[in-house]
Motif scaffolding. Structure first.
Motif, mmCIF file in Angstrom:
data_model
loop_
_atom_site.group_PDB
_atom_site.id
_atom_site.type_symbol
_atom_site.label_atom_id
_atom_site.label_comp_id
_atom_site.label_asym_id
_atom_site.label_seq_id
_atom_site.Cartn_x
_atom_site.Cartn_y
_atom_site.Cartn_z
ATOM 1 N N THR A 45 36.738 -33.304 -3.943
ATOM 2 C CA THR A 45 36.536 -34.733 -3.682
ATOM 3 C C THR A 45 35.804 -35.033 -2.385
ATOM 4 O O THR A 45 35.246 -36.117 -2.239
ATOM 5 N N GLY A 46 35.864 -34.125 -1.435
ATOM 6 C CA GLY A 46 35.290 -34.392 -0.117
ATOM 7 C C GLY A 46 36.255 -35.117 0.808
ATOM 8 O O GLY A 46 35.951 -35.347 1.976
ATOM 9 N N TYR A 47 37.443 -35.482 0.302
ATOM 10 C CA TYR A 47 38.450 -36.169 1.108
ATOM 11 C C TYR A 47 39.521 -35.185 1.570
ATOM 12 O O TYR A 47 39.778 -34.180 0.907
ATOM 13 N N ASP A 48 40.164 -35.520 2.688
ATOM 14 C CA ASP A 48 41.275 -34.708 3.188
ATOM 15 C C ASP A 48 42.541 -35.035 2.406
ATOM 16 O O ASP A 48 42.867 -36.201 2.210
ATOM 17 N N CYS A 49 43.255 -33.998 1.995
ATOM 18 C CA CYS A 49 44.566 -34.206 1.377
ATOM 19 C C CYS A 49 45.593 -34.331 2.508
ATOM 20 O O CYS A 49 45.266 -34.074 3.671
ATOM 21 N N PRO A 50 46.838 -34.707 2.225
ATOM 22 C CA PRO A 50 47.838 -34.822 3.291
ATOM 23 C C PRO A 50 48.070 -33.514 4.059
ATOM 24 O O PRO A 50 48.463 -33.533 5.218
ATOM 25 N N GLY A 51 47.803 -32.375 3.424
ATOM 26 C CA GLY A 51 48.036 -31.088 4.079
ATOM 27 C C GLY A 51 46.819 -30.491 4.746
ATOM 28 O O GLY A 51 46.921 -29.446 5.398
ATOM 29 N N CYS A 52 45.657 -31.127 4.586
ATOM 30 C CA CYS A 52 44.436 -30.571 5.188
ATOM 31 C C CYS A 52 44.603 -30.414 6.703
ATOM 32 O O CYS A 52 45.112 -31.305 7.372
ATOM 33 N N GLY A 53 44.188 -29.292 7.188
ATOM 34 C CA GLY A 53 44.307 -28.988 8.609
ATOM 35 C C GLY A 53 45.596 -28.276 8.963
ATOM 36 O O GLY A 53 45.798 -27.896 10.115
ATOM 37 N N SER A 54 46.470 -28.066 7.978
ATOM 38 C CA SER A 54 47.770 -27.467 8.289
ATOM 39 C C SER A 54 47.642 -26.017 8.751
ATOM 40 O O SER A 54 48.366 -25.590 9.653
ATOM 41 N N GLN A 55 46.722 -25.254 8.152
ATOM 42 C CA GLN A 55 46.551 -23.866 8.588
ATOM 43 C C GLN A 55 46.039 -23.812 10.030
ATOM 44 O O GLN A 55 46.525 -23.028 10.839
ATOM 45 N N ARG A 56 45.061 -24.655 10.331
ATOM 46 C CA ARG A 56 44.528 -24.696 11.699
ATOM 47 C C ARG A 56 45.588 -25.223 12.663
ATOM 48 O O ARG A 56 45.685 -24.769 13.801
ATOM 49 N N MET A 57 46.425 -26.168 12.202
ATOM 50 C CA MET A 57 47.499 -26.691 13.037
ATOM 51 C C MET A 57 48.502 -25.593 13.379
ATOM 52 O O MET A 57 48.922 -25.441 14.525
ATOM 53 N N ILE A 58 48.883 -24.800 12.373
ATOM 54 C CA ILE A 58 49.832 -23.714 12.602
ATOM 55 C C ILE A 58 49.238 -22.688 13.568
ATOM 56 O O ILE A 58 49.915 -22.228 14.493
ATOM 57 N N HIS A 59 47.959 -22.350 13.380
ATOM 58 C CA HIS A 59 47.291 -21.403 14.283
ATOM 59 C C HIS A 59 47.311 -21.934 15.719
ATOM 60 O O HIS A 59 47.659 -21.211 16.656
ATOM 61 N N ALA A 60 46.946 -23.204 15.895
ATOM 62 C CA ALA A 60 46.936 -23.799 17.237
ATOM 63 C C ALA A 60 48.340 -23.857 17.822
ATOM 64 O O ALA A 60 48.546 -23.558 19.006
ATOM 65 N N LEU A 61 49.314 -24.216 17.011
ATOM 66 C CA LEU A 61 50.696 -24.313 17.480
ATOM 67 C C LEU A 61 51.227 -22.953 17.925
ATOM 68 O O LEU A 61 51.897 -22.840 18.956
ATOM 69 N N LEU A 62 50.904 -21.912 17.173
ATOM 70 C CA LEU A 62 51.347 -20.565 17.547
ATOM 71 C C LEU A 62 50.692 -20.079 18.836
ATOM 72 O O LEU A 62 51.223 -19.195 19.507
ATOM 73 N N HIS A 63 49.555 -20.670 19.177
ATOM 74 C CA HIS A 63 48.885 -20.334 20.435
ATOM 75 C C HIS A 63 49.271 -21.301 21.550
ATOM 76 O O HIS A 63 48.703 -21.234 22.644
ATOM 77 N N GLY A 64 50.208 -22.202 21.269
ATOM 78 C CA GLY A 64 50.698 -23.128 22.279
ATOM 79 C C GLY A 64 49.771 -24.297 22.556
ATOM 80 O O GLY A 64 49.957 -25.011 23.537
ATOM 81 N N ASP A 65 48.783 -24.519 21.708
ATOM 82 C CA ASP A 65 47.822 -25.604 21.899
ATOM 83 C C ASP A 65 48.272 -26.821 21.084
ATOM 84 O O ASP A 65 47.759 -27.094 19.999
ATOM 85 N N ILE A 66 49.209 -27.566 21.638
ATOM 86 C CA ILE A 66 49.779 -28.708 20.933
ATOM 87 C C ILE A 66 48.755 -29.832 20.729
ATOM 88 O O ILE A 66 48.718 -30.418 19.643
ATOM 89 N N PRO A 67 47.889 -30.143 21.709
ATOM 90 C CA PRO A 67 46.879 -31.183 21.450
ATOM 91 C C PRO A 67 45.963 -30.831 20.269
ATOM 92 O O PRO A 67 45.640 -31.703 19.460
ATOM 93 N N ALA A 68 45.554 -29.580 20.152
ATOM 94 C CA ALA A 68 44.720 -29.171 19.013
ATOM 95 C C ALA A 68 45.517 -29.258 17.719
ATOM 96 O O ALA A 68 44.996 -29.715 16.697
ATOM 97 N N ALA A 69 46.771 -28.835 17.752
ATOM 98 C CA ALA A 69 47.617 -28.926 16.564
ATOM 99 C C ALA A 69 47.736 -30.384 16.116
ATOM 100 O O ALA A 69 47.663 -30.683 14.926
ATOM 101 N N TRP A 70 47.885 -31.287 17.066
ATOM 102 C CA TRP A 70 47.965 -32.720 16.770
ATOM 103 C C TRP A 70 46.672 -33.218 16.120
ATOM 104 O O TRP A 70 46.710 -33.994 15.169
#
Length: 125
Positions: A45-70
């Motif tokens: 569709t070209g649109y973001d689903c509610p979960g889009c970005g979750s993998q990148r969020m988890i990666h950022a969170l595991l690296h302690g980068d909360i602003p990026a996770a947000w």
């Protein structure tokens, strides 16, 4: 096999899988990887689903980068405590039966479903 032993096996297995996934998401940046799954909804569709970005969020969170996770998925970041609470309640419903009933009530389930749908719509506006 008793229920207690089965529960311990399930909890131990889930913890082992969770640790393995955390190690993978810590080591591999989903943006740079070809083997990490892509969102089928976004591809179609070209649109973001509610979960889009979750993998990148988890990666950022595991690296302690909360602003990026947000930035990647603020809804899911805020829902992590709720998800953990649901997991705890599902494994130990007898420890707090009133809280279990509240979180498994139709009103709560519909509210969570509605909030996911609203997030999916508003993030694409």
């Amino acid at each position: 096999m008793t229920t207690s032993i089965k529960r311990k096996i399930i909890v131990g297995s889930l913890l082992a899988v969770g640790i393995m996934l955390a190690l993978i998401y810590f080591a591999v940046n989903p943006e740079d990887s070809r083997f990490m799954p892509r969102c089928t909804f976004k591809i179609l569709t070209g649109y973001d689903c509610p979960g889009c970005g979750s993998q990148r969020m988890i990666h950022a969170l595991l690296h302690g980068d909360i602003p990026a996770a947000w930035r990647f998925n603020p809804f899911l970041l805020c829902m992590i405590p709720v998800i953990l609470l649901y997991a705890w309640l599902d494994f130990y419903p007898a420890k707090n039966p009133r809280l279990f009933r509240f979180f498994h009530s139709p009103a709560m389930i519909y509210s969570l479903g509605a909030s996911i749908i609203i997030w999916g719509i508003t993030r694409n506006i």
